[in-house]
Design a protein around this motif. Structure first.
Motif, PDB file in Angstrom:
ATOM      1  N   GLU A 434       0.832  -1.209   0.000  1.00 17.54           N
ATOM      2  CA  GLU A 434       0.000   0.000   0.000  1.00 17.54           C
ATOM      3  C   GLU A 434       0.869   1.262   0.000  1.00 17.54           C
ATOM      4  O   GLU A 434       1.719   1.452   0.866  1.00 17.54           O
ATOM      5  CB  GLU A 434      -0.925   0.017   1.210  1.00 17.54           C
ATOM      6  N   THR A 435       0.622   2.118  -0.973  1.00 23.07           N
ATOM      7  CA  THR A 435       1.320   3.395  -1.045  1.00 23.07           C
ATOM      8  C   THR A 435       0.534   4.464  -0.297  1.00 23.07           C
ATOM      9  O   THR A 435      -0.634   4.266   0.064  1.00 23.07           O
ATOM     10  CB  THR A 435       1.495   3.838  -2.501  1.00 23.07           C
ATOM     11  N   GLU A 436       1.158   5.603  -0.079  1.00 28.18           N
ATOM     12  CA  GLU A 436       0.459   6.688   0.602  1.00 28.18           C
ATOM     13  C   GLU A 436      -0.706   7.191  -0.253  1.00 28.18           C
ATOM     14  O   GLU A 436      -1.774   7.542   0.279  1.00 28.18           O
ATOM     15  CB  GLU A 436       1.439   7.842   0.887  1.00 28.18           C
ATOM     16  N   GLU A 437      -0.530   7.182  -1.567  1.00 26.09           N
ATOM     17  CA  GLU A 437      -1.608   7.611  -2.453  1.00 26.09           C
ATOM     18  C   GLU A 437      -2.807   6.664  -2.360  1.00 26.09           C
ATOM     19  O   GLU A 437      -3.963   7.109  -2.331  1.00 26.09           O
ATOM     20  CB  GLU A 437      -1.099   7.674  -3.896  1.00 26.09           C
ATOM     21  N   GLU A 438      -2.534   5.359  -2.309  1.00 31.83           N
ATOM     22  CA  GLU A 438      -3.623   4.383  -2.181  1.00 31.83           C
ATOM     23  C   GLU A 438      -4.344   4.543  -0.847  1.00 31.83           C
ATOM     24  O   GLU A 438      -5.570   4.425  -0.766  1.00 31.83           O
ATOM     25  CB  GLU A 438      -3.074   2.970  -2.332  1.00 31.83           C
ATOM     26  N   VAL A 475       4.499  -3.087   4.563  1.00 36.73           N
ATOM     27  CA  VAL A 475       4.168  -1.805   5.187  1.00 36.73           C
ATOM     28  C   VAL A 475       4.582  -1.865   6.648  1.00 36.73           C
ATOM     29  O   VAL A 475       4.094  -2.726   7.400  1.00 36.73           O
ATOM     30  CB  VAL A 475       2.659  -1.501   5.063  1.00 36.73           C
TER      31      VAL A 475
END
Length: 594
Positions: A434-438, A475
């Protein structure tokens, strides 16, 4: 003594493994008074895997062979009594499974008791959805072990349910805390398993037993659950297992493939509950709205995907789903009774009985399901639509079968078709990659939809899942915790706004009992407060009228009209208007306030 090998289990059968003797023998927990000794011989353990076609036949045969082969069959519990104590953890399906287990054991002469001290058999019916759930069970097992070391009544301890199915033999090896391990499809065998485990050889070693074979057809449809006498709410499991194979989820591995109960058995159970005074029934399933009863189809394996007239089979195999949703398998529904048909059938049994259901998958909220919910006043206007993420790329990684846009379109359609609808959801913080954008996409989904209830957790990796085999749980824990808190804060902010909109509305609510915060007691104090639940699943507290009956039992299960005048966190406050019925309330107020 040598243990007989009774043959390999068939694919559609069940598997029983027995252990006895020496270093593998388990110490048997006893009651809470006195001291417990540890029975442990010196021989290596041997296993028996017993395949079976008819329920109980092989297990009974194994017991007879074992008895003839130097094992002396003994009943080691207090006074030879059959008393069972069950602790239930996890979801509503486990609650209903416990009722089914009690029904099975009651037929064999077992009596349910309220404390482990009084039991000859102690079961923990368990959950494995997250690591924390399993840690809680291990802690409870150790506590039971410490407590029962002081006793001497020889209770049998067993682990049932999803944790049993996931860990299997590891539960028998771990610190010798467990005698029986039985998965969700093995409950019919419990009486026989208990009898086998109570055997003891000349060296003083106890047997242990495991049955974790999953079934493709077991639904326990013929078993009458043992429910609390006088209860006004009841659970009915209509479908077991899950075919969705979401990347993060252990359920398909602990509950097996989907199989549905015959619609006739469900309707009959609802009818009997209505006669017994039950006022609310919750239909249960790991994927409840994918229900498909093929009992009237000669060969369900030959069923084809439902399609519109004139279309070929390959045009759109997913058209039985909500628009824009798909799955990793092709849904076979041709000729089956569907979830929408089941909803209508049970709603027609008793217009004064509320119908709820959980836990669904968004893909199975097809138009006919939404229309059935809107059509019947006694089908509750509360839909649980687990999103898990607000990011299309994350949803693809999770193998959820839809995009953010498809999910939002479904929410919009459901709210348009069902006035006054309450929508709840599930979310996972910090899934693999999971990215910060997601993450921010999920935050924005919470802001846009404004759910009235939500279950939000940090990701917990589960063995056997697609994520455990193919993705990296990368993460960091501190990032998971931060993102989890941000999701919770966002949800609570908008939940408060949704609750503020309730002020001034009138609801039909079913009384569940006294409010936990009420200073009233059953002996009766001035102005006691009662807790009720609206059709949309919200709790509402109101002051009992002066002329009201103080005895809680005479209020429980009654429908009351309540006008909301405030709220506190996730609980509404309201003014009592009158005792009512669902039919009368709907005729006066319509669906908007239902």
């Amino acid at each position: 003594a040598a243990m007989p090998v009774l043959g390999q289990s068939r694919a559609l059968g069940r598997q029983m493994c027995l252990r006895t003797g020496g270093s593998m023998g388990l110490a048997m927990p006893h009651a809470s008074t006195g001291a417990r000794g540890v029975a442990c011989g010196g021989r290596a353990a041997r296993r028996t895997c017993a395949g079976r076609r008819n329920l109980g036949t092989t297990i009974l045969a194994a017991a007879q062979v074992l008895e003839a082969d130097t094992l002396q069959k003994k009943t080691e519990h207090a006074g030879g009594e059959k008393k069972v104590y069950i602790e239930t953890y996890g979801c509503q399906m486990n609650v209903n499974d416990t009722e089914v287990i009690l029904g099975l054991l009651q037929k064999e002469g077992y009596e349910m008791v309220d404390a482990p001290d009084d039991a000859s058999v102690i079961f923990l019916n368990t959950c494995a959805i997250r690591e924390k759930a399993e840690a809680r069970i291990w802690g409870r097992l150790r506590a039971l072990d410490r407590e029962f070391r002081k006793g001497g009544n020889g209770a049998v301890v067993g682990i049932l349910g999803c944790m049993a199915e996931r860990l299997k033999e590891k539960l028998l090896d771990k610190d010798r805390l467990v005698d029986i391990v039985a998965g969700p499809d093995a409950y019919r065998d419990l009486p026989n398993i208990i009898d086998v485990v109570r055997q003891k050889d000349e060296g003083g070693s106890y047997s242990s037993a495991i049955n974790v074979q999953l079934s493709v057809d077991e639904t326990y449809a013929d078993i009458t659950p043992v429910r609390e006498a006088g209860a006004k709410k009841a659970f009915i499991t209509i479908i077991r297992g899950c075919n969705n194979m979401c990347a993060f989820c252990i359920v398909p591995f602990t509950r097996g493939r989907e199989r549905s109960r015959p619609i006739s058995s469900i309707v009959e159970e609802v009818r009997q509950l209505s006669k017994n005074g039950v006022k609310e029934v919750t239909l249960l399933g790991q994927n409840v709205n994918s229900y498909a009863d093929f009992s009237g189809v000669e060969d369900p394996d030959e069923a084809i995907p439902v399609r519109k007239a004139g279309e070929s089979h390959s045009d759109d195999p997913f058209q039985v789903y909500a628009k824009g949703f798909k799955s990793v398998y092709k849904p076979m529904r041709s000729g089956a009774f569907t979830f929408a048909q089941l909803l209508e059938a049970v709603a027609q049994v008793d217009p004064e009985m509320r119908i709820r259901f959980t836990s669904p998958h968004p893909k199975d909220f097809s138009d006919d399901v939404l229309d059935a919910i809107a059509r019947y006043p006694n089908i509750c206007k509360q839909l649980h639509m687990p999103a898990q993420s607000g990011s299309t790329t994350m949803l693809e990684r999770m193998k959820r079968g839809y995009t953010r846009e498809a999910y939002l379109d479904l929410i919009k359609k459901a709210r348009e078709r069902i006035p006054g609808l309450n929508v709840s959801s599930d979310f996972i913080a910090g899934f693999c990659g999971e990215t910060e954008e997601e993450h921010l996409d999920t935050v924005s989904l919470l802001e846009e939809v404004q759910f009235e209830q939500s279950f939000i957790f940090a990701y917990s990796l589960r063995d056997k899942t697609y994520a455990a085999r193919h993705l990296n749980d990368d993460v960091p824990l501190d990032v998971k915790k931060r993102r989890l808190n941000e999701l919770i804060d966002t949800f609570r902010k908008h939940q408060s706004l949704k609750f503020a909109e309730e002020v001034g509305r009138t609801h039909a609510a079913m009384v569940e009992g006294f409010s936990k915060r009420s200073k009233a007691s059953k002996t009766g104090l001035d102005q006691p407060q009662l807790l009720a639940r609206t059709c949309t699943g919200k709790k509402v507290v109101f002051t009992m009228p002066d002329e009201g009956i103080v005895d809680n039992g005479e209020w429980e299960g009654k429908y009351v009209a309540i006008k909301v005048d405030g709220y506190d966190h996730s609980t509404l406050r309201g003014q009592f208007l009158e005792v009512t019925t669902l039919v009368d309330f709907h005729s006066k107020h319509g669906a908007m306030s239902f």
